[in-house]
Design an enzyme around this catalytic site. Structure first.
Site, PDB file in Angstrom:
ATOM      1  N   ASP A  47       0.833  -1.261   0.075  1.00  0.00           N
ATOM      2  CA  ASP A  47      -0.152  -0.041   0.208  1.00  0.00           C
ATOM      3  C   ASP A  47       1.004   1.223  -0.125  1.00  0.00           C
ATOM      4  O   ASP A  47       1.612   1.425   0.657  1.00  0.00           O
ATOM      5  CB  ASP A  47      -0.787  -0.139   1.222  1.00  0.00           C
ATOM      6  CG  ASP A  47      -2.226   0.942   1.135  1.00  0.00           C
ATOM      7  OD1 ASP A  47      -2.054   1.737   0.251  1.00  0.00           O
ATOM      8  OD2 ASP A  47      -3.204   0.379   1.780  1.00  0.00           O
ATOM      9  N   ASP A 106      -2.900   4.831  -2.819  1.00  0.00           N
ATOM     10  CA  ASP A 106      -3.938   5.570  -1.746  1.00  0.00           C
ATOM     11  C   ASP A 106      -4.256   6.837  -2.265  1.00  0.00           C
ATOM     12  O   ASP A 106      -3.282   7.658  -2.664  1.00  0.00           O
ATOM     13  CB  ASP A 106      -3.339   5.507  -0.326  1.00  0.00           C
ATOM     14  CG  ASP A 106      -4.443   5.995   0.347  1.00  0.00           C
ATOM     15  OD1 ASP A 106      -5.502   5.523   0.742  1.00  0.00           O
ATOM     16  OD2 ASP A 106      -4.310   7.135   0.920  1.00  0.00           O
ATOM     17  N   HIS A 138     -10.839  -1.603   4.570  1.00  0.00           N
ATOM     18  CA  HIS A 138     -10.641  -0.874   5.812  1.00  0.00           C
ATOM     19  C   HIS A 138     -11.215   0.540   6.105  1.00  0.00           C
ATOM     20  O   HIS A 138     -11.199   0.974   7.226  1.00  0.00           O
ATOM     21  CB  HIS A 138      -8.909  -0.667   6.062  1.00  0.00           C
ATOM     22  CG  HIS A 138      -8.447   0.096   5.254  1.00  0.00           C
ATOM     23  ND1 HIS A 138      -8.254  -0.053   3.801  1.00  0.00           N
ATOM     24  CD2 HIS A 138      -8.188   1.670   5.160  1.00  0.00           C
ATOM     25  CE1 HIS A 138      -7.643   0.969   3.266  1.00  0.00           C
ATOM     26  NE2 HIS A 138      -7.615   2.174   4.028  1.00  0.00           N
ATOM     27  N   GLU A 151      -6.546   3.723  -5.700  1.00  0.00           N
ATOM     28  CA  GLU A 151      -7.838   4.258  -5.133  1.00  0.00           C
ATOM     29  C   GLU A 151      -8.095   5.720  -5.909  1.00  0.00           C
ATOM     30  O   GLU A 151      -7.474   6.540  -5.488  1.00  0.00           O
ATOM     31  CB  GLU A 151      -7.697   4.534  -3.535  1.00  0.00           C
ATOM     32  CG  GLU A 151      -8.980   4.859  -3.063  1.00  0.00           C
ATOM     33  CD  GLU A 151      -8.591   5.064  -1.578  1.00  0.00           C
ATOM     34  OE1 GLU A 151      -9.597   5.080  -0.730  1.00  0.00           O
ATOM     35  OE2 GLU A 151      -7.768   5.995  -1.190  1.00  0.00           O
TER      36      GLU A 151
END
Length: 546
Positions: A100, A202, A319, A254
């Protein structure tokens, strides 16, 4: 691992939230040693890739998404040697490692920012986004941060404000600075050499801030004002070209998707950006707008937009979201049935399925007794905002419980022992009390469990290319709680019917005429007759048609 072009299409990705997965040293916090202990569990489930949420050094203002050193492992999670041991153990079992990456912002404790804030003429001065106060001495503009309050923070040493789209401890990096970009690319190259197989990146839709007048200043939130500007796409293309494409590493961004054009821009192979995308939708928006009808519309539109040379990540859980069986299914009277139906739905769609830890057990939301029991910064800010707007403490807590990201972050429920087998210490976040009834040990002994259902689904996808590469055709109208579609490849056709309601529903279609062989059912169906089927509450049926 050796990667071929388009290898990402055959993955089933399991997301690990390290803090909540398994505690290997008894301090109440999940860690890499705990992750190593559960590699055989992951292999038995059948997944072939692991996406781990950030494990880099971080002060944990936003649970690791505020990185202070991209080259070090967070002390609570272990050492680089522990990370390498997990990597090696995963690769030995045929499991790819997806890291990530947080590249829109860093922690304010990162040495780049510590230097940048000292003055306007130091070597790191332009690594972040600084602006003078407005004419009245206030913030440069009225942008709000995602976590509440202004997106600007004043620093007396410079006499300027810095931009932060998230927490004030997460200053946004300045991608317009070529030297800063190269330093960011060096981070990726470092992990490439460590043997990672891909990246989930992210909050990547906001690299180009558009502060030169291109951003839509009518939007209150900075993330909405500048999402998907041309410069962001240009920076992503440069990053992929220089660091990721040469090794055919997997990428999933994302991103903000406001239109089918955005879906195509981020995932079309011809553009050289991401292999697939995870669209970000705030939990409160998701809760207020989700419906089977909207889902059908979105699936059809994104498939048509990306079917030529794009791809999509398929997920209900991660999450940042409440638990899927609590949000989209029925976590009381039809818990097992709806959990299986949701799994079947995702794994039969075109795209790469993502499984969030505990989803394969049907883990549910938790209602903690007070706001002090929550850890999530977003939940606390939401509660505070509701109180400021006049809500009672009871109302604010109830609303915060429903949208909290901590619903997904409660520790994994491994067995019926104390703390669900997650830790021998005091867990960093409360374990859901239903661990006594919902846990991995129990489900692995039960052939009718949600875990075994996931295992069968993943096996079907590996064995039958039609579920990976098959064309998609929606069979149901936009109205109604049923979602039915076919997947077809090289003369083979499979159909999947999913009932998103607690009511029985009948469905018939000419595409179902012919000999049908049931491949999977959450109610134990073994055969189907005729071209009309009555589905039970939350029933799912997957079958081939000849």
């Amino acid at each position: 691992m050796r990667h071929q072009k388009d290898w990402f299409k055959e993955l089933v990705v399991y997301q690990i939230y390290p803090r909540s997965f398994k505690d290997g040293n008894g301090d109440g916090v999940g860690d890499l040693k705990g992750m190593i202990q559960k590699l055989d569990y992951l292999k038995e489930l059948g997944i072939n890739a692991v996406w781990m949420s950030p494990v880099y050094a971080s002060p944990n203002v936003d649970n690791g998404y505020d990185i202070s050193d991209y080259y070090q492992i967070m002390d609570e999670f272990g050492t680089m040697e522990d990370w390498e041991a997990f990597r090696d153990g995963a690769h030995e079992r045929g499991i790819a490692i997806i890291m990530d990456l947080v590249l829109n912002h860093s922690s304010d404790l990162h040495h780049w920012f510590q230097e940048s804030k000292k003055s306007k003429d130091n070597p790191y001065s332009d690594y972040y986004i600084w602006r003078d106060p407005s004419e009245d001495g206030k913030e440069p503009n009225e942008w709000q941060s995602v976590f509440g309050g202004s997106a600007w923070e004043y620093v007396p040493e410079r006499g300027q404000y810095y931009l932060h789209f998230f927490a004030k401890q997460q200053p946004d990096l300045n991608w317009d600075n070529e030297e800063a970009r190269e330093k960011i690319f060096d981070i990726i190259r470092f992990w490439n050499e460590k043997g990672v197989d891909g990246y989930r990146i992210d909050a990547i839709s906001y690299l180009d801030k558009g502060l030169d007048g291109r951003a839509n200043m009518e939007e209150l939130f900075g993330t909405a004002s500048c999402a998907n500007l041309e410069g962001t796409h240009r920076y992503i293309q440069e990053m992929v070209r220089k660091t990721i494409a040469p090794d055919h590493l997997m990428t999933v961004g994302e991103v903000i998707v406001n239109s089918t054009r955005d879906a195509w821009n981020y995932t079309s192979a011809s553009r050289g950006e991401f292999d697939m995308a995870i669209p970000f939708i705030p939990p409160i928006v998701e809760i207020e707008t989700w419906s089977p009808e909207n889902l059908k519309k979105t699936i059809t539109e994104t498939y048509e937009a990306t079917k030529e040379d794009g791809w999509w990540a398929r997920f209900f859980s991660n999450h940042d979201k409440p638990r899927q069986v609590s949000l989209y299914g029925n976590d009381s009277t039809c818990w097992k049935e709806s959990a299986k139906m949701l799994a079947s739905f995702l794994h039969t769609l075109p795209g790469t399925p993502f499984v969030y830890q505990g989803e394969e057990l049907g883990m549910t939301n938790i209602k903690l007794p007070s706001i002090e029991d929550y850890d999530d910064i977003d939940t606390k800010n939401y509660y505070r905002t509701m109180i400021e707007e006049g809500a009672s403490e009871e109302e604010a807590l109830r609303a915060s419980q429903n949208i909290s990201r901590d619903n997904a972050r409660t520790p994994m429920q491994w067995d019926a022992s104390a703390n669900g087998g997650f830790t021998e210490g005091t867990p960093w976040l409360s374990v859901n009390p239903n661990y006594v009834d919902i846990n991995a040990e129990q489900q692995m002994k039960d052939e009718d469990s949600i875990f075994r259902f996931y295992q069968k689904l993943i096996g079907l996808r590996k064995e039958h290319p039609v579920l990976v590469y098959g064309d998609f055709r929606m069979l149901t109208e936009e109205e109604g709680k049923l979602i039915a579609f076919t997947r077809s490849l090289d003369g083979e056709t499979w159909a999947a019917i999913h009932n998103f309601s607690a009511e029985e529903c009948r469905f018939g279609h000419e595409a179902l005429a012919g000999e049908k062989t049931v491949m999977l059912s959450n109610y134990g169906r073994t055969g189907l007759d005729g071209d009309s089927i009555c589905l039970k509450p939350y029933e799912t049926i997957v079958f081939s048609v000849k």
